[in-house]
Motif scaffolding. Structure first.
Motif, mmCIF file in Angstrom:
data_model
loop_
_atom_site.group_PDB
_atom_site.id
_atom_site.type_symbol
_atom_site.label_atom_id
_atom_site.label_comp_id
_atom_site.label_asym_id
_atom_site.label_seq_id
_atom_site.Cartn_x
_atom_site.Cartn_y
_atom_site.Cartn_z
ATOM 1 N N TYR A 8 -6.845 -1.464 9.089
ATOM 2 C CA TYR A 8 -5.898 -0.409 9.447
ATOM 3 C C TYR A 8 -6.366 0.256 10.725
ATOM 4 C CZ TYR A 8 -3.711 -0.613 4.834
ATOM 5 O OH TYR A 8 -3.043 -1.010 3.710
ATOM 6 N N GLN A 54 -4.495 2.248 -2.351
ATOM 7 C CA GLN A 54 -3.306 1.730 -2.998
ATOM 8 C C GLN A 54 -3.249 0.223 -2.887
ATOM 9 O OE1 GLN A 54 -0.514 4.073 -0.884
ATOM 10 N NE2 GLN A 54 -0.891 5.880 -2.136
ATOM 11 N N ALA A 55 -3.610 -0.262 -1.722
ATOM 12 C CA ALA A 55 -3.632 -1.712 -1.562
ATOM 13 C C ALA A 55 -4.656 -2.323 -2.496
ATOM 14 C CB ALA A 55 -3.946 -2.081 -0.114
ATOM 15 N N SER A 56 -5.773 -1.646 -2.629
ATOM 16 C CA SER A 56 -6.803 -2.166 -3.509
ATOM 17 C C SER A 56 -6.309 -2.200 -4.934
ATOM 18 C CB SER A 56 -8.047 -1.279 -3.416
ATOM 19 O OG SER A 56 -8.579 -1.324 -2.117
ATOM 20 N N SER A 74 -3.190 -2.317 -5.865
ATOM 21 C CA SER A 74 -2.189 -3.365 -5.980
ATOM 22 C C SER A 74 -2.848 -4.703 -6.202
ATOM 23 C CB SER A 74 -1.334 -3.409 -4.702
ATOM 24 O OG SER A 74 -0.600 -2.216 -4.560
ATOM 25 N N SER A 119 -3.786 4.474 1.725
ATOM 26 C CA SER A 119 -3.269 3.130 1.917
ATOM 27 C C SER A 119 -4.250 2.092 1.421
ATOM 28 C CB SER A 119 -2.991 2.886 3.408
ATOM 29 O OG SER A 119 -1.975 3.748 3.857
ATOM 30 N N ILE A 120 -5.482 2.302 1.796
ATOM 31 C CA ILE A 120 -6.505 1.352 1.398
ATOM 32 C C ILE A 120 -6.629 1.306 -0.109
ATOM 33 C CG2 ILE A 120 -8.988 0.939 1.410
ATOM 34 C CD1 ILE A 120 -8.996 2.029 4.278
ATOM 35 N N THR A 127 4.109 8.356 1.858
ATOM 36 C CA THR A 127 4.405 7.012 1.409
ATOM 37 C C THR A 127 5.858 6.958 0.996
ATOM 38 O OG1 THR A 127 3.739 7.615 -0.811
ATOM 39 C CG2 THR A 127 2.076 6.581 0.593
ATOM 40 N N ASP A 183 0.805 -1.206 0.000
ATOM 41 C CA ASP A 183 0.000 0.000 0.000
ATOM 42 C C ASP A 183 0.843 1.263 0.000
ATOM 43 O OD1 ASP A 183 1.044 -0.047 2.507
ATOM 44 O OD2 ASP A 183 -0.833 -0.508 3.521
#
Length: 314
Positions: free
Chosen positions: A202, A261-263, A265, A258-259, A210, A153
DNA sequence: CGTCTTTGACCTGCGC
DNA sequence: GCGCAGGTCAAAGACG
């Protein structure tokens, strides 16, 4: 009254709260959004900080601009009970995603979910620990259909614990942000009901950027370049290029980033997997996830680093 | 050598 | 008070 129909109403049988640990609630809708049976993209974002509670929710359609935007706001000063908070929060409009559910199901992506409601009815509650007060910070959890447990993330995490979870064959991992000044934590576990779903929770909010130019890690180097495109500075209020994803960030929520970006990814992984499984399938919407991302060299960069070797194209 | 993961022990909250 | 489960600590080891 129409807008109220999209709110998770505990008395409405079409809304349900998936069981989860602690005070985390996953709202889904039985008639449209059963996370255990459908794989839909329903991208939306949350902005959440100590002084203001708000949420931007956007339905996501591959070929069209976001069609649904809902905003809920509140204030911690109102001393809302958890139930009150969540009932003020408007989840993604099922109808917005249902129009493209066939395409989205192929993307094999689940997203996510907000939450947060604090234990014992307080917005932030304090626990005494060895003479010190520990503040439980707001939590955000989301579910992602991914073969990768720990979704990247844009931040670096240090694993500090792993515990077996009752009634689940999968352990729960505990991570802490490696930035010494940052107290953000996250938990990662697989759903016991659907092992393909990763539940990431989180807690807290990053107080730093980041990783733009990380150490000599192959993955992070690529990721840094990737995030350089997507992650605005925390002080920036410009619209994020994440709009490519049908997402829009409000304010400075690094957790939200973060969420998302993780999604993304995960979306990239799944997209890669999807392409690998059906390389000749050209029926996907031209605005599918990977095609909306900035170009990455083939087989390299984010995908190349995330996707396990066995999943990559030769 | 620095960083990260692993893992058993310990702490804490909660229900009975 | 006791037991259970979740969460955290910290020593040891692995890895680059």
């Amino acid at each position: 009254m129409d807008s109220d129909s999209n709110k998770p109403d505990p008395h409405d049988p079409t809304w349900s709260s998936l069981p989860s640990s602690d005070s985390t609630f996953f709202f889904t809708r039985d008639d449209d959004n059963d996370l255990h049976n459908t794989h839909k993209i329903t991208d939306f974002t949350w902005s959440y900080n100590s002084s203001d509670l708000s949420a931007d929710v956007e339905g996501y359609q591959p070929s069209d601009p976001p069609t649904t935007t809902a905003t809920a706001s509140g204030s911690s000063d109102s001393h809302l009970l958890p139930g009150d908070q969540t009932s003020d929060i408007i989840p993604p409009n099922p109808s917005a995603s249902s129009s493209s559910s066939e395409d989205l199901a192929d993307k094999n992506i689940v997203v996510l979910f907000k939450i947060e409601s604090n234990i014992k009815g307080s917005y932030d509650y304090e626990v005494k620990k060895k003479g010190q007060k520990r503040i439980r910070q707001p939590r955000f959890a989301f579910m992602t259909k991914s073969e990768v447990d720990h979704l990247e993330d844009g931040y670096r995490w240090r694993k500090y614990g792993q515990k077996a979870v009752k009634n689940s064959p999968f352990p729960r991992s505990y991570y802490r942000c490696t930035n010494s000044k940052c107290t953000v934590k996250k938990r990662v576990e697989r759903s016991s009901e659907d092992p393909s779903i990763v539940i990431t929770t989180y807690e807290g909010q990053h107080c730093h950027h980041t990783i733009g130019f990380p150490r000599n890690s192959g993955f992070l180097s690529h990721e840094g370049a990737f995030l350089g495109h997507f992650a605005p500075p925390m002080s920036s209020h410009h619209q994020s290029p994440f709009l490519y994803q049908g997402m829009q960030f409000s304010h400075d929520s690094s957790v939200t980033r973060s969420i998302a970006q993780a999604s993304i990814s995960s979306a990239s992984v799944q997209q890669a997997h999807h392409q690998q499984q059906a390389p000749s399938d050209t029926t996907d919407s031209p605005s599918s996830v990977s095609q909306q991302l900035p170009p990455l060299s083939s087989g390299e960069g984010l995908l190349g680093d995330i996707v396990p070797p066995g999943m990559r194209n030769p």
